[in-house]
Design a protein around this motif. Structure first.
Motif, short mmCIF file in Angstrom:
data_model
loop_
_atom_site.label_atom_id
_atom_site.label_comp_id
_atom_site.label_asym_id
_atom_site.label_seq_id
_atom_site.Cartn_x
_atom_site.Cartn_y
_atom_site.Cartn_z
N SER A 54 3.76 0.14 -11.62
CA SER A 54 3.53 1.10 -10.49
C SER A 54 4.27 1.35 -8.95
O SER A 54 4.31 2.80 -8.83
CB SER A 54 1.94 0.87 -10.03
OG SER A 54 2.20 -0.42 -9.34
N HIS A 55 5.51 0.12 -8.98
CA HIS A 55 5.43 0.59 -7.80
C HIS A 55 6.51 -0.97 -8.23
O HIS A 55 6.45 -1.52 -8.33
CB HIS A 55 4.98 0.84 -6.16
CG HIS A 55 4.13 -0.41 -5.98
ND1 HIS A 55 2.65 -0.75 -6.50
CD2 HIS A 55 3.73 -1.78 -5.01
CE1 HIS A 55 2.68 -1.87 -6.44
NE2 HIS A 55 2.88 -2.33 -5.09
N PRO A 56 7.50 -1.34 -6.76
CA PRO A 56 8.78 -2.47 -6.98
C PRO A 56 8.39 -4.13 -6.21
O PRO A 56 9.03 -4.22 -5.56
CB PRO A 56 9.97 -1.50 -6.11
CG PRO A 56 9.96 -0.02 -5.69
CD PRO A 56 8.03 -0.04 -6.24
N HIS A 57 6.79 -3.65 -6.26
CA HIS A 57 6.73 -5.52 -5.34
C HIS A 57 6.41 -6.00 -6.35
O HIS A 57 5.79 -5.98 -8.03
CB HIS A 57 4.69 -4.82 -5.00
CG HIS A 57 5.66 -4.47 -3.49
ND1 HIS A 57 4.14 -3.99 -2.98
CD2 HIS A 57 6.55 -4.50 -2.39
CE1 HIS A 57 4.96 -3.68 -1.91
NE2 HIS A 57 6.04 -4.06 -1.41
N GLN A 58 6.82 -7.31 -6.06
CA GLN A 58 6.71 -8.59 -7.28
C GLN A 58 4.98 -8.73 -8.21
O GLN A 58 5.04 -8.64 -9.58
CB GLN A 58 7.30 -10.02 -6.80
CG GLN A 58 8.31 -10.28 -6.57
CD GLN A 58 9.07 -10.68 -8.53
OE1 GLN A 58 8.35 -10.17 -8.70
NE2 GLN A 58 10.52 -10.70 -7.80
N ASP A 59 4.44 -8.36 -7.69
CA ASP A 59 2.68 -8.62 -7.96
C ASP A 59 2.49 -7.39 -8.79
O ASP A 59 1.17 -7.49 -9.19
CB ASP A 59 1.58 -9.28 -7.07
CG ASP A 59 1.84 -8.08 -5.45
OD1 ASP A 59 2.59 -7.44 -5.56
OD2 ASP A 59 0.49 -7.57 -5.72
N HIS A 60 2.90 -6.34 -9.54
CA HIS A 60 3.14 -5.24 -9.94
C HIS A 60 4.01 -4.99 -11.38
O HIS A 60 4.00 -4.61 -12.25
CB HIS A 60 2.74 -4.11 -9.39
CG HIS A 60 2.29 -4.17 -8.43
ND1 HIS A 60 0.56 -3.62 -9.14
CD2 HIS A 60 1.33 -4.78 -7.29
CE1 HIS A 60 -0.10 -3.85 -7.77
NE2 HIS A 60 0.02 -4.79 -6.97
N PHE A 61 5.07 -5.69 -10.80
CA PHE A 61 6.82 -5.62 -11.78
C PHE A 61 6.95 -7.36 -12.01
O PHE A 61 7.48 -7.21 -13.34
CB PHE A 61 7.52 -5.19 -11.31
CG PHE A 61 8.68 -5.40 -10.39
CD1 PHE A 61 9.38 -6.95 -11.27
CD2 PHE A 61 8.59 -5.16 -9.27
CE1 PHE A 61 10.46 -6.81 -10.26
CE2 PHE A 61 9.51 -5.97 -8.27
CZ PHE A 61 10.39 -6.41 -8.55
N ASP A 121 1.71 6.93 -0.56
CA ASP A 121 1.55 6.12 0.44
C ASP A 121 1.66 4.89 0.90
O ASP A 121 0.19 3.85 0.27
CB ASP A 121 1.30 6.83 1.94
CG ASP A 121 1.18 5.98 3.31
OD1 ASP A 121 2.47 5.95 3.49
OD2 ASP A 121 0.43 5.67 3.89
N HIS A 122 2.68 3.78 0.40
CA HIS A 122 2.51 2.18 0.52
C HIS A 122 3.46 1.35 1.09
O HIS A 122 4.39 2.56 1.58
CB HIS A 122 2.51 1.98 -0.83
CG HIS A 122 2.38 0.38 -1.74
ND1 HIS A 122 1.77 -0.07 -0.67
CD2 HIS A 122 2.43 -0.20 -1.92
CE1 HIS A 122 1.62 -1.41 -1.31
NE2 HIS A 122 2.58 -1.42 -2.10
N SER A 123 3.83 0.28 1.71
CA SER A 123 4.84 -0.17 1.83
C SER A 123 5.86 -0.12 0.67
O SER A 123 7.03 -0.69 1.21
CB SER A 123 4.18 -2.34 1.89
OG SER A 123 3.77 -2.38 1.26
N GLY A 143 -2.43 1.79 -8.54
CA GLY A 143 -2.08 0.70 -7.44
C GLY A 143 -1.91 1.11 -6.37
O GLY A 143 -3.45 0.12 -6.02
N ASP A 144 -0.68 0.07 -5.85
CA ASP A 144 -0.77 -0.32 -4.11
C ASP A 144 -1.45 0.93 -3.21
O ASP A 144 0.01 1.85 -3.52
CB ASP A 144 -0.04 -1.41 -3.92
CG ASP A 144 -0.52 -2.35 -4.59
OD1 ASP A 144 -1.47 -2.78 -4.99
OD2 ASP A 144 0.08 -3.34 -3.95
N LEU A 145 -2.19 1.42 -2.14
CA LEU A 145 -1.90 2.74 -1.91
C LEU A 145 -2.46 2.16 -0.27
O LEU A 145 -3.36 1.19 0.38
CB LEU A 145 -2.22 4.17 -2.63
CG LEU A 145 -4.17 4.10 -2.95
CD1 LEU A 145 -4.94 3.91 -2.30
CD2 LEU A 145 -4.11 5.45 -4.03
ZN LIG Z 1 2.40 -3.26 -3.54
#
Ligand SMILES: [Zn+2]
Length: 361
Positions: A54-61, A121-123, A143-145
């Motif tokens: 979903s997005h390039p944060h470690q807790d997701h990839f 929209d996410h950090s 995902g994270d939003l």
């Molecule tokens: Zn995130």
């Protein structure tokens, strides 16, 4: 459609959800847990046809490389570039996985699944929610939003034109408990940075993620308003360079109010990877600020750094005038259990400004 939550409920991050339909099985995110007492799930024997990131944060990839070799990985092109950048600056090999791009709002299929990515929209930038359809069922994975960033309109659009007839909704809720009175949106963060730096008599530091583009924009705009220079490191300059893939409107190292502080260790990465960086190193040196210049007029600068910047902070902090350190990341990193996050103990030891105790932007 069969749904299996492998990891990520009752904790922040570490998300991994398996969906199966007919002969196809896909995985939503392969995240590393954020908390030390949570064990990562073992994905090495998981038989899936694809991973969606979903997005390039470690807790997701963070666990994507542990999937069986050859598993296709679907991810936004910019997100992939940002993950590459992190790997190179950490001195790691770039991921050699079977990557596939997707485009916002353009449906694509993986076997029996039809997937529509929704930019959110996410950090993290290039972050997506997914609408996933199979066997006449519809699942929405957020995902994270959030709604309070500079792309908050994406959330408003989802609310105004909701996706109908959802059978299953997976909704991220990390900050549900948080009181946002102090910083209701990114403009409030920008104002707070501006208030902090406008009368400063020494340098200020803003500690955040170099991939939090909204925060960099806020820092830049605050500097422009206050007549200060925004100092970024080489890694941040390279991240901003990647943003050129999608926009010319985000700050970059060649903008007037931006200077680059060339840390030795990061410069070594540039020298070690000439093919990857091209002429970036040559261009970067035109926008450099030297340590002596920071010390000559420290009140002219806001340094956008990470927790590992504590050495630099310590260089300035014994001066007659106070050095401002704005901490702009997840407060959990300061709870004493993240020793692997270099600098977190040193930053946690700084004395908090009384009115901001227990708050974070
Ligand atoms: Zn995130």
């Amino acid at each position: 459609m069969k749904v299996t939550i492998l990891k990520g409920s009752h904790e922040i991050g570490g998300t991994s959800i398996q969906l199966s339909s007919g002969k196809t099985s896909i995985l939503l995110d392969a995240g590393l847990p954020l908390s030390a007492d949570s064990q990562p799930v073992d994905l090495s024997r998981l038989d899936v046809d694809a991973l969606l990131v979903s997005h390039p944060h470690q807790d997701h990839f963070g666990l994507m490389a542990s999937l069986p070799a050859g598993t296709p990985v679907y991810i936004g092109a910019l997100a992939r570039s940002l993950i590459d950048a992190t790997q190179v600056f950490l001195g790691n090999e770039r991921y050699a996985l079977d990557f596939h791009d997707f485009k916002a709002w353009q449906p694509f299929t993986i076997g029996d699944f039809t997937i529509t990515p929704y930019l959110v929209d996410h950090s993290a930038t290039d972050a997506y929610a997914f609408l996933i359809e199979a066997e006449g069922k519809r699942l929405f994975y957020s995902g994270d939003l959030r709604s309070h960033g500079r792309k908050g309109v994406l959330f408003e659009n989802l609310v105004k034109r909701p996706i109908r007839d959802i059978d299953v909704l997976f909704l991220e809720g990390t900050m549900m408990h948080r009181n946002n009175d102090l910083f209701p949106d990114e403009m409030a963060v920008e104002d707070s940075i501006f208030q902090t730096i406008q009368q400063q008599e020494d340098i200020s530091f803003l500690l955040s993620s170099s991939q939090n583009i909204d925060r960099i924009v806020s820092a830049y705009r605050a500097c422009k308003r206050a007549g200060k220079f925004l100092v970024i490191d080489i890694y941040t300059a390279w991240v901003l360079e990647q943003l050129r893939q999608i926009t010319q409107n985000t700050p970059a190292m060649d903008w007037d109010e931006i200077r680059v502080f060339a840390k030795y260790s990061q410069d070594e990465r540039l020298k070690a990877n000439p093919d990857y960086f091209g002429d970036f190193r040559k261009r970067l040196y035109r926008h450099r600020v030297k340590r002596e210049e920071l010390h000559a007029t420290p009140e002219s600068f806001l340094y956008f750094g990470k927790m590992s910047s504590f050495h630099l902070i310590d260089e300035f902090k014994d001066a007659a005038a106070p050095v401002n350190v704005m901490y702009s990341q997840w407060l959990g990193y300061l709870d004493g259990t993240h020793a692997d996050y270099f600098g977190s103990d040193q930053i946690a030891a700084y004395s908090p400004w009384p009115s901001f105790r227990g708050r974070s932007a």
